[in-house]
Design an enzyme around this catalytic site. Structure first.
Site, PDB file in Angstrom:
ATOM      1  N   ARG A   5       4.010 -18.498 -12.491  1.00  0.00           N
ATOM      2  CA  ARG A   5       5.477 -18.461 -12.477  1.00  0.00           C
ATOM      3  C   ARG A   5       6.035 -19.676 -11.741  1.00  0.00           C
ATOM      4  O   ARG A   5       7.009 -20.301 -12.177  1.00  0.00           O
ATOM      5  CB  ARG A   5       5.959 -17.196 -11.765  1.00  0.00           C
ATOM      6  CG  ARG A   5       5.799 -15.925 -12.582  1.00  0.00           C
ATOM      7  CD  ARG A   5       5.958 -14.696 -11.700  1.00  0.00           C
ATOM      8  NE  ARG A   5       6.041 -13.483 -12.507  1.00  0.00           N
ATOM      9  CZ  ARG A   5       5.959 -12.246 -12.001  1.00  0.00           C
ATOM     10  NH1 ARG A   5       5.774 -12.070 -10.697  1.00  0.00           N
ATOM     11  NH2 ARG A   5       6.057 -11.193 -12.785  1.00  0.00           N
TER      12      ARG A   5
ATOM     13  N   ASP B 106       1.948 -15.149  -9.874  1.00  0.00           N
ATOM     14  CA  ASP B 106       2.920 -15.847  -9.022  1.00  0.00           C
ATOM     15  C   ASP B 106       2.730 -17.363  -9.147  1.00  0.00           C
ATOM     16  O   ASP B 106       3.689 -18.124  -9.228  1.00  0.00           O
ATOM     17  CB  ASP B 106       2.733 -15.415  -7.561  1.00  0.00           C
ATOM     18  CG  ASP B 106       2.716 -13.901  -7.433  1.00  0.00           C
ATOM     19  OD1 ASP B 106       3.715 -13.275  -7.794  1.00  0.00           O
ATOM     20  OD2 ASP B 106       1.688 -13.341  -7.002  1.00  0.00           O
TER      21      ASP B 106
ATOM     22  N   HIS C 295       0.662 -10.805  -2.299  1.00  0.00           N
ATOM     23  CA  HIS C 295       1.370 -10.648  -3.574  1.00  0.00           C
ATOM     24  C   HIS C 295       2.495  -9.641  -3.352  1.00  0.00           C
ATOM     25  O   HIS C 295       2.366  -8.460  -3.635  1.00  0.00           O
ATOM     26  CB  HIS C 295       0.427 -10.168  -4.679  1.00  0.00           C
ATOM     27  CG  HIS C 295       1.190  -9.720  -5.900  1.00  0.00           C
ATOM     28  ND1 HIS C 295       1.874 -10.598  -6.700  1.00  0.00           N
ATOM     29  CD2 HIS C 295       1.424  -8.492  -6.416  1.00  0.00           C
ATOM     30  CE1 HIS C 295       2.490  -9.929  -7.667  1.00  0.00           C
ATOM     31  NE2 HIS C 295       2.226  -8.646  -7.514  1.00  0.00           N
TER      32      HIS C 295
ATOM     33  N   GLN D 235     -13.562   3.757  -5.984  1.00  0.00           N
ATOM     34  CA  GLN D 235     -13.942   2.660  -6.887  1.00  0.00           C
ATOM     35  C   GLN D 235     -14.815   1.636  -6.156  1.00  0.00           C
ATOM     36  O   GLN D 235     -15.774   1.111  -6.717  1.00  0.00           O
ATOM     37  CB  GLN D 235     -12.697   2.017  -7.508  1.00  0.00           C
ATOM     38  CG  GLN D 235     -12.019   3.001  -8.482  1.00  0.00           C
ATOM     39  CD  GLN D 235     -10.852   2.421  -9.249  1.00  0.00           C
ATOM     40  OE1 GLN D 235     -10.495   1.259  -9.083  1.00  0.00           O
ATOM     41  NE2 GLN D 235     -10.249   3.238 -10.099  1.00  0.00           N
TER      42      GLN D 235
ATOM     43  N   ASN E 282      -3.135   5.047  -2.884  1.00  0.00           N
ATOM     44  CA  ASN E 282      -4.009   4.017  -3.445  1.00  0.00           C
ATOM     45  C   ASN E 282      -5.388   4.031  -2.798  1.00  0.00           C
ATOM     46  O   ASN E 282      -6.382   3.690  -3.446  1.00  0.00           O
ATOM     47  CB  ASN E 282      -3.343   2.653  -3.368  1.00  0.00           C
ATOM     48  CG  ASN E 282      -2.363   2.479  -4.503  1.00  0.00           C
ATOM     49  OD1 ASN E 282      -2.777   2.397  -5.650  1.00  0.00           O
ATOM     50  ND2 ASN E 282      -1.080   2.499  -4.208  1.00  0.00           N
TER      51      ASN E 282
ATOM     52  N   GLY F 192      -2.878   1.619 -19.758  1.00  0.00           N
ATOM     53  CA  GLY F 192      -1.565   1.189 -19.281  1.00  0.00           C
ATOM     54  C   GLY F 192      -1.074  -0.034 -20.041  1.00  0.00           C
ATOM     55  O   GLY F 192      -1.742  -0.547 -20.937  1.00  0.00           O
ATOM     56  N   GLN F 193       0.105  -0.510 -19.648  1.00  0.00           N
ATOM     57  CA  GLN F 193       0.689  -1.619 -20.430  1.00  0.00           C
ATOM     58  C   GLN F 193      -0.020  -2.957 -20.172  1.00  0.00           C
ATOM     59  O   GLN F 193      -0.175  -3.749 -21.097  1.00  0.00           O
ATOM     60  CB  GLN F 193       2.196  -1.709 -20.267  1.00  0.00           C
ATOM     61  CG  GLN F 193       2.732  -1.752 -18.857  1.00  0.00           C
ATOM     62  CD  GLN F 193       4.073  -2.486 -18.788  1.00  0.00           C
ATOM     63  OE1 GLN F 193       4.619  -2.900 -19.809  1.00  0.00           O
ATOM     64  NE2 GLN F 193       4.589  -2.669 -17.582  1.00  0.00           N
TER      65      GLN F 193
HETATM   66  P1  NAX Z   1       0.897   1.358 -16.155  1.00  0.00           P
HETATM   67  O1  NAX Z   1       1.497   2.468 -15.397  1.00  0.00           O
HETATM   68  O2  NAX Z   1       1.389   1.025 -17.525  1.00  0.00           O
HETATM   69  O3  NAX Z   1      -0.677   1.601 -16.278  1.00  0.00           O
HETATM   70  C1  NAX Z   1      -1.467   1.978 -15.212  1.00  0.00           C
HETATM   71  C2  NAX Z   1      -2.623   2.769 -15.767  1.00  0.00           C
HETATM   72  O4  NAX Z   1      -3.533   3.033 -14.714  1.00  0.00           O
HETATM   73  C3  NAX Z   1      -2.211   4.130 -16.369  1.00  0.00           C
HETATM   74  O5  NAX Z   1      -2.705   4.235 -17.690  1.00  0.00           O
HETATM   75  C4  NAX Z   1      -2.873   5.125 -15.417  1.00  0.00           C
HETATM   76  O6  NAX Z   1      -3.308   6.305 -16.102  1.00  0.00           O
HETATM   77  C5  NAX Z   1      -4.057   4.315 -14.912  1.00  0.00           C
HETATM   78  N1  NAX Z   1      -4.648   4.817 -13.671  1.00  0.00           N
HETATM   79  C6  NAX Z   1      -4.033   5.392 -12.604  1.00  0.00           C
HETATM   80  N2  NAX Z   1      -4.922   5.763 -11.692  1.00  0.00           N
HETATM   81  C7  NAX Z   1      -6.133   5.416 -12.160  1.00  0.00           C
HETATM   82  C8  NAX Z   1      -7.460   5.557 -11.664  1.00  0.00           C
HETATM   83  N3  NAX Z   1      -7.701   6.156 -10.502  1.00  0.00           N
HETATM   84  N4  NAX Z   1      -8.471   5.079 -12.417  1.00  0.00           N
HETATM   85  C9  NAX Z   1      -8.244   4.508 -13.606  1.00  0.00           C
HETATM   86  N5  NAX Z   1      -7.011   4.371 -14.133  1.00  0.00           N
HETATM   87  C10 NAX Z   1      -5.975   4.803 -13.421  1.00  0.00           C
HETATM   88  O7  NAX Z   1       0.983   0.092 -15.191  1.00  0.00           O
HETATM   89  P2  NAX Z   1       0.846  -1.468 -15.564  1.00  0.00           P
HETATM   90  O8  NAX Z   1       2.168  -1.994 -15.939  1.00  0.00           O
HETATM   91  O9  NAX Z   1      -0.279  -1.647 -16.497  1.00  0.00           O
HETATM   92  O10 NAX Z   1       0.508  -2.077 -14.123  1.00  0.00           O
HETATM   93  C11 NAX Z   1      -0.703  -1.804 -13.463  1.00  0.00           C
HETATM   94  C12 NAX Z   1      -0.656  -2.291 -12.045  1.00  0.00           C
HETATM   95  O11 NAX Z   1      -0.498  -3.693 -11.981  1.00  0.00           O
HETATM   96  C13 NAX Z   1       0.482  -1.718 -11.210  1.00  0.00           C
HETATM   97  O12 NAX Z   1      -0.036  -1.311  -9.947  1.00  0.00           O
HETATM   98  C14 NAX Z   1       1.412  -2.890 -11.030  1.00  0.00           C
HETATM   99  O13 NAX Z   1       2.170  -2.798  -9.861  1.00  0.00           O
HETATM  100  C15 NAX Z   1       0.428  -4.018 -10.970  1.00  0.00           C
HETATM  101  N6  NAX Z   1       0.942  -5.373 -11.202  1.00  0.00           N
HETATM  102  C16 NAX Z   1       0.409  -6.383 -10.476  1.00  0.00           C
HETATM  103  C17 NAX Z   1       0.764  -7.707 -10.654  1.00  0.00           C
HETATM  104  C18 NAX Z   1       0.152  -8.794  -9.844  1.00  0.00           C
HETATM  105  O14 NAX Z   1       0.595  -9.924 -10.003  1.00  0.00           O
HETATM  106  N7  NAX Z   1      -0.834  -8.579  -8.979  1.00  0.00           N
HETATM  107  C19 NAX Z   1       1.817  -8.068 -11.644  1.00  0.00           C
HETATM  108  C20 NAX Z   1       2.018  -7.040 -12.687  1.00  0.00           C
HETATM  109  C21 NAX Z   1       1.956  -5.608 -12.223  1.00  0.00           C
HETATM  110  O15 NAX Z   1       3.201  -5.259 -11.673  1.00  0.00           O
END
Ligand code: NAX
Length: 328
Positions: free
Chosen positions: A162, A159, A187, A112, A105, A14-15
């Site tokens: 920020r 947070d 969060h 996990q 989730n 992911g990103q």
């Molecule tokens: P992306 O959608 O770019 O990447 C998520 C990756 O997780 C994907 O490659 C997907 O294939 C993989 N994935 C899904 N289910 C899985 C599993 N069961 N086992 C292993 N991999 C799995 O999302 P990204 O932008 O990287 O964000 C990831 C998470 O971080 C999201 O839930 C997002 O909401 C959360 N965030 C949390 C933040 C925080 O402050 N706590 C801030 C940033 C972000 O928004």
């Protein structure tokens, strides 16, 4: 030199994963003397993309990177893990109810948690980044009964960072002069960034700001809604800043917080500040000798009390909801 530390990263393709892995490989997660072995977990459809990232990691020729393994099976990915960064999660999509989101989730964080329980190293430290982070951490924790509960944490460091940056800007101060800021609660948009104990160059920050209107109407909502502001501007959600915060969270947990400062981490409540025991809620914490402790004895004024309670109530509701769904 030291033996390599096993770092498991989920959602590696992911990103956030893309921004995070290079920082880990360069030594910024654990420090310049600690070699790391990366264990990447992805869903089967994304394994190929994770392999692509692994090729680029190889091309970084990082002296501290002692190996990369890629898995689509949680049990294997968490085997021997010392640090686990749980980034992959099921995002909320249009029309999805909260119960659907929590359930989806649960399908990720329950197995996990079980895998961590079954095979992680004795010193395992878990950081949940994937949203809803606090409650996902609670789900994983409740399926890892043999791991000390306090090893499960969730990320509010983005947070925190920020809020530090916004406060520094308001006070025309370098970020390095801002200390002792706190993110309380969940969060989510209900989080509460608290500057009443914060310091700017050693002086009380709330007094230096002396502007409750700015605090209530600009600062707090700006920090809480910063994620949406980033999406609006970038056309994608925060990634490098989230990865940076994950690095900060683990780095401080392992190597300590600086003297005279603290940070914010969502950790299982011991009942401090009236937060019900067991909720994974954000607190001011200091880290020392590889352990964190909730900062005690802070006076909570009325302005703060109501906001902390509102966010903590939301966490309690999420806990009730996942209980009802049989996820914890
Ligand atoms: P992306 O959608 O770019 O990447 C998520 C990756 O997780 C994907 O490659 C997907 O294939 C993989 N994935 C899904 N289910 C899985 C599993 N069961 N086992 C292993 N991999 C799995 O999302 P990204 O932008 O990287 O964000 C990831 C998470 O971080 C999201 O839930 C997002 O909401 C959360 N965030 C949390 C933040 C925080 O402050 N706590 C801030 C940033 C972000 O928004």
């Amino acid at each position: 030199t030291q033996a390599p530390v096993n770092v498991t990263v989920t959602g590696a393709a992911g990103q956030i994963g893309y921004a995070l892995l290079f920082r880990i490989a360069s030594g910024q997660l654990l420090g310049p003397d600690t070699p790391v072995k990366l264990r990447l977990l992805e869903i089967p459809q994304a394994v190929k993309a994770a392999e692509g990232t692994a090729l680029e990691l190889e091309d970084g020729a990082f002296p501290l990177l002692a190996g990369i393994d890629i898995f689509d099976d949680a049990k294997q990915a968490f085997a021997g893990a010392n640090v686990a960064l749980l980034v992959g999660a099921r995002p909320r999509t249009k029309g999805m109810e909260r119960a659907d989101l929590l359930e989806a989730n649960g399908g990720i964080f329950k197995p996990q948690g079980e895998a961590i329980n079954a095979g992680a190293a004795d010193d395992i430290r878990v950081l949940v980044v994937g949203n809803p982070a606090n409650t996902n951490a609670l789900i994983a924790q409740s399926h890892a009964p043999d791991v000390p509960a306090e090893r499960f944490t969730a990320m509010t460091r983005l947070d925190h960072n920020r809020a530090v940056a916004q406060l520094a800007k308001k006070l025309n101060a370098p970020v390095g002069e801002i200390k002792k800021l706190t993110i309380w609660g969940n969060h989510s948009a209900s989080q509460y960034p608290d500057i009443f104990h914060a310091e700017v160059a050693g002086k009380n920050a709330a007094e230096a700001v002396n502007d409750e209107k700015w605090l209530a109407e600009e600062f707090i909502p700006r920090v809480a809604k910063r994620g949406a502001e980033i999406i609006e501007a970038r056309g994608a959600s925060s990634a490098a800043s989230a990865a940076n915060a994950a690095i900060d969270h683990i780095y401080n947990w392992v190597n300590g917080t600086p003297e005279g400062d603290w940070t914010s981490m969502a950790v299982p409540s011991d009942g401090s500040y009236g937060v019900p025991e067991g909720l994974i809620s954000s607190f001011p914490v200091v880290c020392k000798d590889g352990k964190y402790e909730i900062v005690q004895g802070l006076e909570i004024n009325e302005f703060s009390r109501g906001r902390i309670d509102a966010s903590v109530n939301e966490l309690a509701e999420e806990r009730e909801a996942v209980k009802k769904l049989g996820l914890i």
